[in-house]
Structures are given as structure tokens and as C-alpha cells.
Design an enzyme around this catalytic site. Structure first.
Site, PDB file in Angstrom:
ATOM      1  CG  ASP A 103      57.401   2.330  46.834  1.00 17.32           C
ATOM      2  OD1 ASP A 103      58.019   2.459  45.766  1.00 17.32           O
ATOM      3  OD2 ASP A 103      56.152   2.387  46.892  1.00 17.32           O
TER       4      ASP A 103
HETATM    5  C1  BGC Z   1      55.531   2.921  43.577  1.00 12.01           C
HETATM    6  C2  BGC Z   1      55.801   1.450  43.499  1.00 12.01           C
HETATM    7  C3  BGC Z   1      56.676   1.112  42.337  1.00 12.01           C
HETATM    8  C4  BGC Z   1      57.942   1.926  42.431  1.00 12.01           C
HETATM    9  C5  BGC Z   1      58.940   1.626  41.343  1.00 12.01           C
HETATM   10  C6  BGC Z   1      56.799   3.744  43.437  1.00 12.01           C
HETATM   11  O1  BGC Z   1      56.485   5.077  43.244  1.00 12.01           O
HETATM   12  O2  BGC Z   1      54.897   3.226  44.796  1.00 12.01           O
HETATM   13  O3  BGC Z   1      54.576   0.756  43.415  1.00 12.01           O
HETATM   14  O4  BGC Z   1      56.956  -0.252  42.316  1.00 12.01           O
HETATM   15  O5  BGC Z   1      57.607   3.299  42.390  1.00 12.01           O
HETATM   16  O6  BGC Z   1      58.518   2.063  40.115  1.00 12.01           O
END
Ligand code: BGC
Length: 767
Positions: A286
Site C-alpha cells: 500500500d
Molecule cells: C489506500 C489504498 C489505495 C492506495 C492508492 C492508500 O492510501 O490505503 O486503498 O489503493 O492509497 O491510492
């Protein structure tokens, strides 16, 4: 060279021959995936390999021209957050025309509940209990996203959440392993279509692996500590369902699990995901999660963090430079092996292969001549699909005195801070959706009523009167501040609303949360409506007019008081682009509501967790007995305000007792449980018949009941249907103390009902 690529079909040949040119031997056939990738990898330098593991967010610090140079230098494998063909084409050009090996880029985006056309938030989608509807939303989203040069999405989000304080409850499909698993499968089916390589498919990356929904106290990014049995039984099945449905990717959770952050967790990423489940796809960290291993306190510096993550099996590192900067040195020192790098690179290339990018790097970018003149053109939207699904996603919680459906006549006062709020219709993670294209409830009503009835509108209150909260919500990562405050005093706004109500036959009150309140990093300490809105509701109640409360929110709220104040309550969640029209379809009876809650509504915050399938107890609360020394809170009625599976209709249904084809089930055999469902009301309507199983005695403590199947049934007035469920050994299996998945012989109850509480029951034995 460029011309060849943009000439569609020829592109694949060009790409292949371009790759072949760098090799002295004959390149393997493009159709032989393992050989093709092995050959390509044999020609990559270590730096080029490491470059493929870097996933960059567009819109970060790096200007696009610099990014193109980085791509050309082989230092980027993919990007996310850019969603026009015009934006992605030059990036792909940089890879295909300027990088040494011409390895295509892949482009990702968080397409969670729609791309340009926004559908209800996932919690709303789950409320439809209609898996074809969920597939329709992800299929439509894939079509739209792929037309915008998107190759893959970070979705579905299948984290089980039993603590509505967690703001990301809105992004998931609720509290139940079975329902969320079904939804996970349905979502992947739609995103990927028959294959992620199709030009109109996007590859899915299921998230957040794993257990993110169980963060302590519902506080985002907090830790997770959980018994293996609970993990396997309740929290892991949805990820597995998405993977079994073919999800090409997995995004790894930000939390730690029993002391080890998911991003460094070799048990999770290797033993469980790859070995036990046989996952063959690509694993993403993530956002910034690898560097966060330092703050978790398991890595002493970035080098250490990169080492832990690559060894755990995180293939691509999102939105940081940690792999790029640290892996070369780690390989050199021998702390990370070439094989570990190769394993990650193989997954990344393999995913690109599966998305069809080696065959045609421009398959979702297309030719410049065909770029849409206006990416936001109305003609690119799928409004009919959005409205159809949105109608299905609402849950009728109360309807005293048949207040609903409303007549399109007389005077209606539409009041509330969410009655005309374009942005909030969309819910969080609304991808490339344009708020101005969403239909608010006010617009929907104007259209539905035309000149048949008089509509008076008053805002009545701000979403919250707490300026600090507004500041927080506006500080979040939106393009621009989205909570706008009416500067009038609360008293003046309420006075205007009361005046409107007094002139009306009925009040429609749109209240709830602004969309940012149910988002990442939006955990709450209270599930009440904000005070500003409670005061409004109370003042309107005092007018004596019938009140239809339309809730817009991304999590269960504690609405015991509002339940008394309102005559009807419709839970709409956040309904998306066609929300206002869809809500009106329900309010005016053009559609008979059929949604059921995918998550329990607690009476109060102190009751959390309130999930229906909790483990059996030695001293359970027993209705009708003095509650002394039984499991309860003594200040409040026990049990949820609205249970899992609950939802009303404008018609009435009656259900017969349960008939079992046999009271003995043999292993490898089947029995049938059936009920006769009758529409006893005066309207056609759909409801969801739910099958629960209770294991009466097992080697470990089992849940009080578990959803095992359901059917959504449509009946005309007076019509009856026999609804049949097959029960086999598989439905009785669970993970025992040794984590063995098996059914144990003995007595079971089968329960069938229209929610998880009001069920009818029969017993049978597994022999
Ligand atoms: C979130 C994810 C997301 C990623 C990319 C993160 O802050 O936890 O769910 O896919 O950002 O945008």
C-alpha cells in the site's frame, strides 16, 4: 516505430520484434508466456529489474517530463492515478520508444465503485444482495476505465468490518464472511471480464491483505491482534474468494498482524498466500507502506525495510523510492538474493503479460485520433446502469403508517444538509467521477415531481457545526475543500426549515455524514448524527409533520433517537451519479425497496462490536429472563437496533415453516431445505431469503449462526414460490483448533428468514 504502435493490431508484432532485436538468439514465441518472460528477464540488468518494481503515483512530486525520463531509463514499472489516454500515452511512449528493453508500463487507478459513472459505495452494493448487480457495476467500471487507458484497479476492497467507527467500512461489503466473499467474486468477475487481457477489462488487485478491517478500536492504521481460528474462519475467506475468482493482484494491508506488519509478514505473504492458496499474481505494497516498517519499529532504516518487504514477497513498492534505492545495495551485499528479485520481477512482468500489454502496450490507450474530445462527456456515462443498481442498494429501515411511498402531490419540504450536496452523493473513492454530474436528491425530486407537487427546500443545518471537524475534512486529500459551511446561525437555518415544514404535507429530511466522514483516516468516536443535524431533526419533529428521513452515510449510525423522530427511514448510503433519481424512485414507489443490511446497526457506540455471527457463550443474554450474570449491557436493550440481513419492503411477505428433505445428512450427500414465500401485500416486490446454519456442538466454540446461502426472490402480489436451498457437508465445514477445515458429525439447525433474527428453524444431523 511510433506509428507502428499506434496502428492498433500491428502494435503487438512491433513490440515483440522490438524486444527480439536486443537478443542475438531467436526470441521465444510471444504466446509462450513462461519462455517469453524468462527470455526477457535474461536480458535485463539488475537495475532494470529493480525499476520494474517501482510503482509511482501521478500527481506526486515528480513532473511528468521527468517521469517520462525515468521511465525511459527503465526506472519505473507502472504508475497510478492518471486516467486519460492523453496523459498515459506519452508515458507509454517513453517506455516503448525510449527504454532499452521497451517493456510496457502499466497504469492503475483506484476504481472502487465506478470509474466515471459512480455507483453506490460498496456497502450499498452489498445491501442489494444482488451479485449480478455488483458484477454489472464492476463490468461497467472496467469498460469506462479501460477506455481511459487504465489497465488495473486496486479493488475490490473486501476487508470484513465489524467496527463501524472505521471510516473505511464504507469501502467494503460489510461484516459477513459469506456475503463479502460472494461480493468479492462478483466484483472480480466484472473487473476482469473473461480475461484481464481483454481491452475492455482491468486487472483487479484485491485489498487490503489482510485483516485491515479489524484494526483495534476501528482506528485507521491501528494494529490487529487476532486468533488464527477467527482469521481463517471470518476474515480471510473474502480475499481467498477474490483470488480464486482470478484476481491478478493483491494489495497488502497497512496494519500489523499479531505483531508483524503485513508488508513484512512472510507467514502471510508466503506461507498463506503463495503456498497454501497458490496465488500466482502480483503483490503491491500500500501507499508508502514499506517505509512505514520503520515507524512500525520492525525495520531500523530504509535498507532494512526494503529487505524485509522483498523477502516477505511484496513485488511492487507503491509511491516511494525505497526499492529503487535500497535493493541494488542489498543484492550486492548478498542480503537479498538475485532469486528474490527475480521472483518479484517475474510477477510484475507476468501481470503485464496477463493484461495483454506485451501483445499491445497501447491496447487501452488507443490511437490519438480516437481520443475523446471531452473525457467528461455525458455520452461516456452509464446513467441507466447506475440508477438501476442504486435503487437496489437502499434499505428501508422504518415505515410507520405506510408513510412511504409518497404521493407526487401536495407540498413536500425537502430539508437537510445532504439534500443538495453533489459531492456527497458520490461517496469516497469516487475515481474519475465528476461531482457536478451527480444528481442530488433535490434535483431528483424536482424532476420526479415536475409540476405535480410543490417542493420547498431548506438546508436546515450544516453537516456539522464543529469547525475543527470541517477543517480536518477539508484538509484531507481532496482536490479542493468540499465541506462548505452556510454562514447563517444554526438557529436561523432551523427556523427556515421549520417554516418550510409547516407549509408542507410531509418532510423529507436528508441527513448523515459528508462523504469525507466515511473515508480512509476518518475514524469516529461517535456514530451519532452530528449535533447540528440532531437539533434540526428534533425541531422538525416538533412541527408534528410526518418525517421521512433519508440517510446518507458510509457506516452504520446510532439512530435510536432518530428512529423515534422519523416516521420512515431510508438508508441510502452514498448512491452515486444517479443517486437523486434513484432515491426518488424509492420514495415515490416507482421502485419497491429490496435492500437488506450487510452490517448490523448498533443501538449505541458502547455496544460495538454488534456483528450477528458472534461466537456462542456460556452465559448468553436470554430474552425474558432477568439479565443478571448474563452477557449484556445493563443500561440498554440487548441486540442491535437493526440486525444483519434486515430491510423492509412496501409489500409484505410471509414465509412458511422450513421443510427438510431429510433429517440426516450423509457425508458427500445433500439435503434440501425449503420454505414457501408468499407476497401477501398489494405490490410486486423482491426480498432476500437467507439461510443460516447453527452448529449445535463442535470441538470448538462456533458462531451462534452463520449465513450460508441466500436468494433474492421477486413476487407479484398474491404470488408464492418455493425457495430451495441445498445443504451439503461443505456448508458445515469450519476451521478447528488445528486449523483443519472440516465438518464434524452431530446436530445442526438450519434457519431460514428474511433477516438474521426473524428465522424459522429445523434440526438435522450430519452422520
Ligand atoms: C489506500 C489504498 C489505495 C492506495 C492508492 C492508500 O492510501 O490505503 O486503498 O489503493 O492509497 O491510492
Amino acid at each position: 516505430m511510433k506509428n507502428l504502435y499506434v496502428l492498433g493490431l500491428v502494435a503487438s508484432l512491433a513490440c515483440h520484434s522490438a524486444l527480439a532485436q536486443t537478443s542475438s538468439t531467436t526470441a521465444p514465441s510471444l504466446n509462450d508466456k513462461p519462455a517469453f518472460i524468462a527470455d526477457l528477464m535474461s536480458r535485463m540488468t539488475l537495475d532494470e529489474k529493480i525499476g520494474q518494481l517501482r510503482l509511482i503515483s501521478i500527481g506526486g512530486d515528480m513532473p511528468l517530463t521527468r517521469l517520462a525520463d525515468e521511465i525511459a531509463a527503465g526506472r519505473v514499472g507502472g504508475t497510478f492515478n492518471s486516467v486519460t489516454r492523453k496523459d498515459n500515452r506519452p508515458l507509454q511512449d517513453a517506455a516503448i520508444q525510449r527504454s532499452r528493453l521497451r517493456i510496457p508500463m502499466s497504469f492503475a487507478y483506484d476504481v472502487v465503485h465506478g470509474h466515471r459513472t459512480i455507483f453506490p459505495i460498496p456497502l450499498g452494493l452489498a445491501s442489494s444482495w444482488d451479485m449480478d448487480a455488483i458484477t454489472l457495476t464492476t463490468r461497467t467500471a472496467a469498460i469506462e476505465a479501460s477506455l481511459d487507458a487504465v489497465d488495473m484497479t486496486f479493488a475490490p476492497m473486501v476487508d470484513i468490518s465489524r467496527d463501524p467507527r472505521w471510516g473505511r467500512t464504507s469501502e467494503g461489503f460489510g461484516e459477513d464472511p459469506y456475503l463479502v466473499s460472494e461480493a468479492a467474486r462478483a466484483a472480480v468477475r466484472g473487473f476482469q471480464g473473461t480475461s484481464p487481457k481483454n481491452a475492455d477489462s482491468v486487472m483487479s488487485a484485491v485489498k487490503h491483505f489482510a485483516l485491515y478491517g479489524a484494526v483495534e478500536g476501528g482506528r485507521d492504521y491501528a494494529t490487529v491482534d487476532m486468533s488464527p481460528m477467527r482469521m481463517y474462519q471470518d476474515y480471510l475467506p473474502p480475499y481467498k474468494a477474490a483470488i480464486d475468482a482470478g484476481s491478478g493482484g493483491v494489495m497488502v494491508a497497512l496494519n500489523s498482524i499479531n505483531g508483524v506488519p503485513a508488508s513484512a509478514n512472510t507467514w502471510l505473504m508466503q506461507d498463506l498466500l503463495r503456498k497454501d492458496w497458490g496465488f500466482k499474481g502480483v503483490a503491491f505494497s500500500d501507499h508508502g507502506a514499506i517505509v512505514e516498517l520503520i515507524r512500525h519499529g520492525v525495520a531500523k532504516d530504509e535498507r532494512d525495510a526494503a529487505r524485509l518487504a522483498i523477502k516477505a514477497g511484496i513485488d511492487m513498492s507503491m509511491a516511494d523510492t525505497v526499492y529503487l534505492e535500497q535493493l541494488p545495495g542489498l543484492v550486492k551485499s548478498g542480503d537479498v538474493s538475485q532469486k528474490e528479485i527475480d521472483n518479484a520481477v517475474r510477477e510484475v512482468l507476468s501481470a503485464k503479460y496477463d493484461m495483454g500489454l506485451f501483445h499491445d502496450p497501447y491496447r487501452r490507450i488507443g490511437a490519438a485520433a480516437q481520443d475523446p474530445a471531452d473525457v467528461n462527456a455525458e455520452s461516456r456515462l452509464h446513467r441507466a446502469e447506475s440508477r438501476e443498481v442504486a435503487r437496489k442498494s437502499m434499505v428501508l429501515l422504518e415505515n410507520r403508517n405506510n408513510t412511504l411511498p409518497l404521493k407526487k402531490a401536495g407540498t413536500i419540504a425537502l430539508i437537510g444538509p445532504l439534500a443538495d450536496a453533489h459531492i456527497d452523493m458520490m461517496g469516497s473513492w469516487s475515481a474519475a467521477g465528476v461531482a457536478a454530474q451527480s444528481i442530488t436528491l433535490r434535483q431528483g425530486m424536482q424532476k420526479a415531481l415536475g409540476d405535480k407537487a410543490r417542493l420547498i427546500y431548506a438546508r436546515g443545518a450544516n453537516v456539522t457545526g464543529d469547525e475543527k471537524i470541517v477543517e480536518y475534512l477539508n484538509f484531507m486529500n481532496w482536490d479542493k475543500p468540499e465541506v462548505t459551511q452556510d454562514k447563517r446561525t444554526p438557529a436561523a437555518m432551523i427556523a427556515e426549515a421549520v417554516k418550510a415544514a409547516k407549509q408542507a404535507d410531509v418532510v423529507v429530511l436528508a441527513v448523515g455524514e459528508s462523504r469525507g466522514m466515511s473515508h480512509e483516516a476518518s475514524s469516529r468516536v461517535s456514530l451519532d448524527l452530528p449535533d447540528s443535524q440532531r437539533a434540526l431533526s428534533r425541531a422538525l419533529k416538533a412541527t408534528g409533520k410526518p418525517i421521512v428521513m433519508v440517510l446518507m452515510n458510509g457506516r452504520p449510525l446510532t439512530i435510536s433517537r432518530e428512529r423515534e423522530e422519523a416516521d420512515a427511514i431510508l438508508e441510502t448510503w452514498y448512491t452515486g451519479t444517479e443517486g437523486g433519481n434513484a432515491i426518488c424512485d424509492v420514495l415515490f414507489g416507482d421502485y419497491n425497496p429490496s435492500g437488506k443490511l450487510p452490517i448490523s446497526f448498533p443501538r449505541s457506540l458502547g455496544q460495538i462490536p454488534t456483528y450477528y455471527n458472534h461466537p456462542r457463550l456460556g452465559r448468553p443474554f436470554t430474552e425474558g429472563k432477568p439479565g443478571n450474570y448474563t452477557s449484556q449491557y445493563f443500561e440498554e436493550v440487548t441486540g442491535p437496533l437493526y440486525p444483519f440481513g434486515y430491510g423492509l419492503s412496501y409489500t409484505d411477505f410471509s414465509m412458511s415453516d422450513v421443510t427438510l428433505s431429510d433429517t440426516t445428512l450423509k457425508r458427500n450427500g445433500k439435503i434440501e431445505a425449503s420454505v414457501t414465500l408468499t407476497n401477501t401485500g398489494r405490490r410486486a416486490g423482491e426480498t432476500v431469503v437467507q439461510l443460516y446454519i447453527q452448529d449445535i456442538a463442535a470441538s470448538v466454540v462456533r458462531p451462534v449462526k452463520e449465513l450460508k446461502d441466500f436468494r433474492k426472490v421477486m413476487l407479484q402480489p398474491g404470488e408464492e414460490k418455493v425457495v430451495r436451498f441445498t445443504i451439503d457437508e461443505d456448508k458445515l465445514k469450519f476451521f478447528n483448533a488445528q486449523l483443519k477445515y472440516a465438518a464434524e458429525a452431530g446436530q445442526f439447525n438450519v434457519q431460514i428468514g428474511l433477516d438474521s433474527v426473524a428465522v424459522k428453524q429445523q434440526g438435522f444431523e450430519l452422520k
